[in-house]
Each structure stands twice: as structure tokens, then as C-alpha cells.
Design an enzyme around this catalytic site. Structure first.
Site, PDB file in Angstrom:
ATOM      1  N   ILE A 129       0.845  -1.197   0.000  1.00 55.56           N
ATOM      2  CA  ILE A 129       0.000   0.000   0.000  1.00 55.56           C
ATOM      3  C   ILE A 129       0.878   1.243   0.000  1.00 55.56           C
ATOM      4  O   ILE A 129       1.680   1.442   0.915  1.00 55.56           O
ATOM      5  CB  ILE A 129      -0.885   0.037   1.268  1.00 55.56           C
ATOM      6  CG1 ILE A 129      -1.645  -1.280   1.436  1.00 55.56           C
ATOM      7  CG2 ILE A 129      -1.844   1.212   1.223  1.00 55.56           C
ATOM      8  CD1 ILE A 129      -2.281  -1.426   2.809  1.00 55.56           C
ATOM      9  N   GLY A 130       0.723   2.086  -1.002  1.00 53.63           N
ATOM     10  CA  GLY A 130       1.526   3.305  -1.085  1.00 53.63           C
ATOM     11  C   GLY A 130       0.737   4.519  -0.628  1.00 53.63           C
ATOM     12  O   GLY A 130       0.218   5.272  -1.455  1.00 53.63           O
ATOM     13  N   THR A 164       4.890  -1.563   4.062  1.00 48.25           N
ATOM     14  CA  THR A 164       5.076  -2.919   4.582  1.00 48.25           C
ATOM     15  C   THR A 164       5.194  -3.918   3.435  1.00 48.25           C
ATOM     16  O   THR A 164       4.378  -3.907   2.515  1.00 48.25           O
ATOM     17  CB  THR A 164       3.897  -3.295   5.507  1.00 48.25           C
ATOM     18  OG1 THR A 164       3.875  -2.358   6.587  1.00 48.25           O
ATOM     19  CG2 THR A 164       4.042  -4.696   6.064  1.00 48.25           C
ATOM     20  N   GLU A 247      -9.596  -1.899   5.724  1.00 50.55           N
ATOM     21  CA  GLU A 247      -8.311  -2.065   6.386  1.00 50.55           C
ATOM     22  C   GLU A 247      -8.457  -2.036   7.904  1.00 50.55           C
ATOM     23  O   GLU A 247      -7.662  -2.619   8.624  1.00 50.55           O
ATOM     24  CB  GLU A 247      -7.362  -0.957   5.909  1.00 50.55           C
ATOM     25  CG  GLU A 247      -5.939  -1.137   6.372  1.00 50.55           C
ATOM     26  CD  GLU A 247      -5.000  -0.060   5.817  1.00 50.55           C
ATOM     27  OE1 GLU A 247      -5.297   0.530   4.780  1.00 50.55           O
ATOM     28  OE2 GLU A 247      -3.964   0.166   6.463  1.00 50.55           O
TER      29      GLU A 247
END
Lengths: 378, 322
Positions: A129-130, A164, A247
Site C-alpha cells: 500500500i503506497g 510494509t 483495512e
């Protein structure tokens, strides 16, 4: 006022069958390492991910056309909580299964869906995830990484951080500024970026335990085709907000420290102290309650609602619980947190990593702000 | 909520809001009997409403929300356990003594509003519950810290009926439901006050420290409501030993956080007899002791889990879903 509207939980008919199936798979694969069990959804194990993919336990709710299995959301929830409770190593595919696949199916171009989603469902394609950047942590709307048009293509430049498992991922979904001169949550878009794209580089960030989950990801004039735009241009903020509900609400927000509770119960089997038994009871009561809450949110999501307020409460309470647990255990059990006993090893690991629980996926302060707004404050 | 529960909720909401915390047994019990809420859990064959524990949760929670001091939960449980619909019964939390040959000698305490009740259902020393006529107990009255009437009494060789229900667990679940309601009410009052009260030129609710404290309170209220629902569902499956213990333990913990934030946000006004916060918070403090404090339920739950062993913990937790 009822801040959390409760409802009777209805578990799927197939729940006990699915539980048996997951328990059998986990037993066959083996989860002997106690620290690994306490690190379940951060720990990548491609072999296990492929096994789950082959058994139809990834992308469970996705259309069959894209490699999914068209099961219900609650069936998926059952599988997730079983995997986490067992401490199975699900880190490789976790993000792809939880949010990236769903995002691509909802907003991605047909080309992007065909390219990425079936591999995700097989447990072979992993995502990262950016979102965060050096200048945009809790204040996500401050992102500066840019996308500019070059004829049909897009050129991306900038930097993401705290990414991550970027070093295990095949693909990143990044939130970037696609409109030059725009501010805050305007002019943002999401892009799907292959991690092997020319101009993309990864630099590890070693955490305080010496572990490597985090990375910096640099984008230096990365050229992407038009089909890499996810959803509508300029709609990035809205898409990300919806993604964050997924999330935040999952069972991983309260089950990260389950390995410690299990080891504590094992320890209590021979250390018959009243204090230890009382602590077991307190932690079990909290676990049981959080499960009711987390499953309640899952049921609301399954009906197509967006329970953002309830999701924030589950994550906030779940994180507070997970974070408190190591200290509580340390206070009543005389065990060396450096090991070699399993209880000590798990304790030592969680003592060090638990500060991150109320940071990742939205800090405690941000979540409490969301809850306060939901209560009608501000 | 199903349609029947929504109707029940609307009816209870309207009635309890009008009765409020000043309602008394003498003046207002007839309005409860009129709508047959005392027969809420009693089977239809026995002349009751035949409601489930989830129906009861709806009503008991709203009673807690309005700080109602009428023993509705107690009467509904007593009627269901004793299978009696003719007159109001009540429940008690503690029994010491002996039952032999259908006769009881000993003392019963923690009787909720015993005066005027025809019979009392109390935990039986040998397990299950006993039903005893109130006339056989010499009652002594006192008040809980919330001003609710409680009685204790002794019996000498009095006839009792034994029933296979755990009235202590039922009482605990009723308290969890009431706590869920009272916490939500105290939270609503606190939020309203924080939005109204101005200091330093702005509403208290504009201060981040106040917002964060109320958000923490909201989480505790939410947890209690979910625990109540989980335990009510488990009670319906008659596999509630774990769930009731966990729920009362969780509710007890929420009371500390919730009441302290409520009073802190209200400042000195919340400490006055005039301001209607203490009808909620004093009840919450009293209920934390009733039908099992933290130590009691911790022991029950901890022992059970440790005896079953680490390998069974998660399997047991999920096995009771159905």
C-alpha cells in the site's frame, strides 16, 4: 443514543466445515515458531499463501471470472479469524486479499483486473500500500508524489514510506497527486504500479527489533500506461477512504496478540496462581467481546453498509487491548522476555512491536477523532 | 432487530421515558403489568409473552437507559423461572444454608424489591435455583448505593421448589443489559453537555482532550452493548456459561471508564443531586457489585478456560456460535 447498533450474529451454515478445513491446513503446514505465531499477518510465507490459494481460501468473495470463489463475506470472515487465531503466516497475500484485489475489482480497468487479480487469488501475486510519505503520515492529504500526463502515459515521481512488505510485493496501489497545483484531498488519484517498473526502487527500513517489514519506495520518473489509473482521475481520496474501512475493521485488529493469550493459558495450566487465572479471564472476556464487535462490523459490510464509525471503534479498542496485553502478562508472570520459554519469547516480541499497533492503519488519535465526529462533537 | 423487537422497543421507549427515574413500585407497577412486561420471558403456555432473551435485552436495556428503578427484569426472570404469572415475583443473588427434602433453612440476600413480591427465586446451595414464598422469609430492607430497595431474609424449614435454572447468571445478564443502556444514556448526556457548555469562548466539545475522552467512553459503551447481545444470543442457545461470565466482566470494566469520563466532562454540576446524571452513574456503580463483581466472574471464567487448556480456547470460543 446507541453508538454501536447491535444485531444478532448469524454465522454461515458452512462455518464449522471451513473452520475444520483451515485448522487442518494449518496443522499440516505447521506453526511451531511462537514468535512467528505472534506475527501472523506480517509474516510472508509464499508456500503457505499458494496452499491457501489452491484450497480456494484467498479471494473468496471475488467473482469466479477473476479467479475468485464467490463465497459470502461472512464465510471469508470465518477463514480470516481461524488463520489469525492459529497464528498462521498469512503476511504474503494479506494486503492483496484484504483490499487490493477488492479495489481493483471495483475501480480498476479491465486490463488491470485481468493482469493482477487471478494471481492474487492463487496466492502468487502480492501487494503493498503506497499511502504514507515523509511529509504525509496521519495527515494523508498532504501527499506530494505526483503523476503527470505524457500523451497517453502517466509519469510518476516521488517517495512513499513505511511500505510494509514492498520487498515481497509484485504490485503497489499508490495515492498520488494527479493534478498539479491541487491541495489537500482534491486532485488525488490511485495508480497500480508493478514493483519491477523501471525507475522504482526500494530501500529497507529496519525496525527496533532488527526486523525488516518496512521500506521506502522511490518513484523516479516511473512511466505507466493509461490503464494503470485506478478508478476516476481525481477520485483518489474517496476511494482510499472506503478502502480504509476494509483495512480497519478486520479481525487482525484484535487478534495480533492471540499467541500470547494462548501461551498464558498454557502457563496457567501449571502455575495455578489466582492472579494468572484472573488475567486469563479478563483477556478472554475482552477477546470474546471484540470478536462480537468485529464480526458485527463484518456483517454490516457484507450487507453493503459502510460502518466507518463502528470500524474505528473496533480498531481503537482492539489495538488498546493488544497493546495492554504484554504489560499485563509481564506484571503477573515471572518469565524472561528474552526466552527460551515460548511464553517469554512471545512476550518479548510483543513488548517491542506493540507500540506499532496503534500507529498502523490509522493512529489512535485519528480514530478517536473519527469517533468523536460520529458522536456529534466538533 | 426484527419487527416484533422494534415494536417492543418503541413501546418500552415511550413508557419508560414517561415513567423516568422517579417511578415507584407503589404508583407505577400497574403500568408495567398493563403491558405485560413482567411476563416477557414467561412461556405463552404459562400465560406469558414467550419472549426470547434477545427480546428481553431490548426492554432491559431501555429500562437502564431511562434509569428506571422498577424491578421489571427481576419480575420477568422470576416469572419465567417459577412459571408463575399471577403475582409479581423477584430474584435474589445470594443464598446460604441448606435444602433438604424440599425444605430450606438459611438466609437469602440481595433480594431486589422483595417487599410486595409474592415469591423469590434465589440460587440454590445445591445448584440450580429455589423458589420460595416471600411470606416465609422475614424481610429486612436496606438501600443500594443507588437508592434501590434491596432485602435480606431468613427462613426456617420453609417449603421451596427447586428449578433447573441459573438465576444468578440470568440476573447478571439482566444487569449487563441495563448497564449497556445506562452507559449509552450517560454518554448521550455527556455529549449533549459538552456541545452546550461554553468555556474559554467555545464549547467543551471543541477541545481535543474532551473529544478523545468521550470517544474512549463510546468504545466502552459499544463493547458493553455487543457483549450484552452476544450473551443474550448464547442464553437463547442455553450455552451461556462462558458468555455471561465474559459479558458481566466486560460490562463491569466499562463502568469505571464510562462513569469517570461522564463526571469529568460534566464538572461540578454532574455532582449535584439536582442534575440527572447520578441516577445513571450511581446505578452503574451499584450494578457492578450485583450478580457478580470482577473477582467472582474472573474466577469462574479463568478456572474454566485453564481447565480446558490452551489448545481448546479458540475452538471453545467459536463452538458456541450455533
Amino acid at each position: 443514543m446507541q453508538t454501536f447498533v447491535t444485531e444478532r450474529l448469524v454465522w454461515p451454515e458452512t462455518a464449522s466445515h471451513l473452520r475444520e478445513k483451515v485448522r487442518e491446513l494449518v496443522a499440516r503446514h505447521g506453526v511451531e515458531d511462537p514468535v512467528g505465531r505472534a506475527n501472523s499477518w506480517a509474516k510472508p510465507d509464499p508456500q503457505f499463501s499458494r496452499l491457501l490459494g489452491a484450497e480456494g481460501l484467498i479471494g473468496m468473495v471475488w467473482p469466479k471470472e477473476y479467479g475468485g470463489h464467490e463465497r459470502s463475506q461472512m464465510e471469508r470472515y470465518v477463514v480470516l479469524e481461524e488463520l489469525l487465531a492459529a497464528g498462521a503466516p498469512v503476511g504474503a497475500h494479506w494486503i492483496a486479499d484484504r483490499q487490493t484485489g477488492a479495489l481493483l475489482l471495483r475501480y480498476g480497468t479491465e486490463e488491470a483486473r485481468r493482469r493482477w487479480v487471478p494471481g492474487m487469488a492463487r496466492g502468487e501475486v502480492y501487494a503493498c500500500i503506497g499511502l504514507s510519505e515523509p511529509g504525509a503520515g496521519s495527515d494523508l492529504a498532504a501527499v506530494r508524489t505526483s503523476a503527470r500526463r505524457d500523451e497517453e502515459d502517466w509519469i510518476l515521481s516521488g517517495q512513499k514510506v513505511w511500505t510494509t512488505n514492498a520487498h515481497h510485493a509484485h504490485v503497489m496501489i499508490a495515492l498520488v497527486r494527479s493534478e498539479a497545483g491541487s491541495t489537500r484531498n482534491e486532485g488525488l488519484s490511485q495508480f497500480v504500479i508493478p514493483m519491477d517498473a523501471p525507475g522504482l526502487s526500494i530501500k529497507p527500513i529496519i525496525d527496533l527489533t532488527g526486523g525488516h517489514d518496512f521500506n521506502e519506495v522511490f518513484l523516479d520518473e516511473v512511466r505507466l500506461p493509461a490503464s494503470a489509473l485506478v478508478g476516476q482521475q481525481g477520485n483518489g481520496w474517496k476511494q482510499v477512504t472506503a478502502e480504509l474501512s476494509l483495512e480497519r475493521s478486520g479481525p487482525e485488529r484484535y487478534l495480533s496478540s492471540m499467541a500470547l493469550l494462548v501461551e498464558l493459558i498454557r502457563h496457567a495450566g501449571w502455575d495455578r496462581s489466582e492472579q494468572v487465572e484472573n488475567l486469563v479471564a479478563r483477556l478472554a472476556a475482552e477477546t470474546w467481546t471484540l470478536r462480537m464487535m468485529s464480526a458485527g462490523v463484518a456483517a454490516k459490510i457484507a450487507r453493503g453498509e459502510d460502518p466507518a464509525l463502528e470500524a474505528a471503534m473496533v480498531k481503537d479498542l482492539g489495538n488498546a487491548f493488544e497493546q495492554a496485553m504484554p504489560e499485563l502478562v509481564q506484571a503477573v508472570v515471572d518469565v524472561d522476555p528474552a526466552g527460551p520459554e515460548p511464553l517469554g519469547l512471545v512476550l518479548g516480541h510483543l513488548l517491542q512491536v506493540s507500540p506499532s499497533f496503534s500507529l498502523r492503519g490509522g493512529t489512535r488519535e485519528i480514530l478517536k477523532g473519527i469517533i468523536a465526529r460520529g458522536l456529534g462533537l466538533r | 432487530m426484527n419487527d416484533e423487537q422494534r415494536m417492543l422497543a418503541d413501546m418500552a421507549e415511550e413508557l419508560f421515558a414517561s415513567l423516568g427515574h422517579t417511578a415507584t413500585l407503589e404508583n407505577d407497577w400497574s403500568s408495567i403489568e398493563q403491558v405485560a412486561l413482567d411476563g416477557l420471558l414467561l412461556g405463552e403456555d404459562d400465560g406469558g409473552f414467550g419472549g426470547s432473551w434477545e427480546d428481553a435485552l431490548v426492554v432491559f436495556r431501555i429500562a437502564g437507559y431511562h434509569g428506571l428503578s422498577l424491578p421489571i427484569a427481576e419480575a420477568a426472570i422470576a416469572a419465567a423461572v417459577a412459571r408463575r404469572s399471577s403475582a409479581r415475583g423477584t430474584i435474589a443473588s445470594h443464598t446460604s444454608g441448606e435444602v433438604a427434602g424440599g425444605r430450606f433453612t438459611g438466609s437469602i440476600s440481595g433480594i431486589c424489591c422483595g417487599e410486595g413480591a409474592a415469591f423469590v427465586v434465589a440460587p440454590s446451595p445445591a445448584g440450580g435455583s429455589l423458589v420460595i414464598e416471600t411470606a416465609a422469609l422475614g424481610l429486612e430492607a436496606h438501600e443500594s448505593v443507588a437508592g434501590e430497595t434491596r432485602h435480606a431474609g431468613t427462613a426456617q424449614d420453609a417449603p421451596v421448589t427447586l428449578v433447573d435454572y441459573d438465576v444468578f447468571a440470568m440476573g447478571a445478564l439482566a444487569r449487563v443489559a441495563q448497564v449497556a443502556g445506562a452507559l449509552d444514556a450517560a454518554l448521550a448526556r455527556s455529549v449533549e453537555y459538552a456541545n452546550e457548555r461554553q468555556q474559554f469562548g467555545r464549547a467543551l466539545g471543541k477541545f481535543q482532550a474532551v473529544q478523545q475522552a468521550l470517544a474512549t467512553f463510546a468504545g466502552e459503551a459499544a463493547a458493553t452493548n455487543c457483549a450484552a447481545m452476544g450473551a443474550a444470543q448464547a442464553m437463547g442457545r442455553r450455552s451461556a456459561a462462558f458468555a455471561v461470565a465474559a459479558a458481566k466482566l466486560r460490562a463491569n470494566r466499562a463502568i469505571g471508564v464510562g462513569t469517570s469520563v461522564a463526571h469529568q466532562v460534566h464538572g461540578a454540576i454532574g455532582f449535584t443531586q439536582e442534575y440527572p446524571l447520578h441516577q445513571l452513574t450511581r446505578r452503574l456503580w451499584a450494578w457492578r457489585s450485583e450478580f457478580g463483581n470482577d473477582a467472582y466472574w474472573s474466577e469462574v471464567l479463568g478456572r474454566r478456560i485453564v481447565a480446558r487448556g490452551a489448545e481448546n480456547f479458540w475452538a471453545d470460543l467459536t463452538a458456541s456460535d450455533h
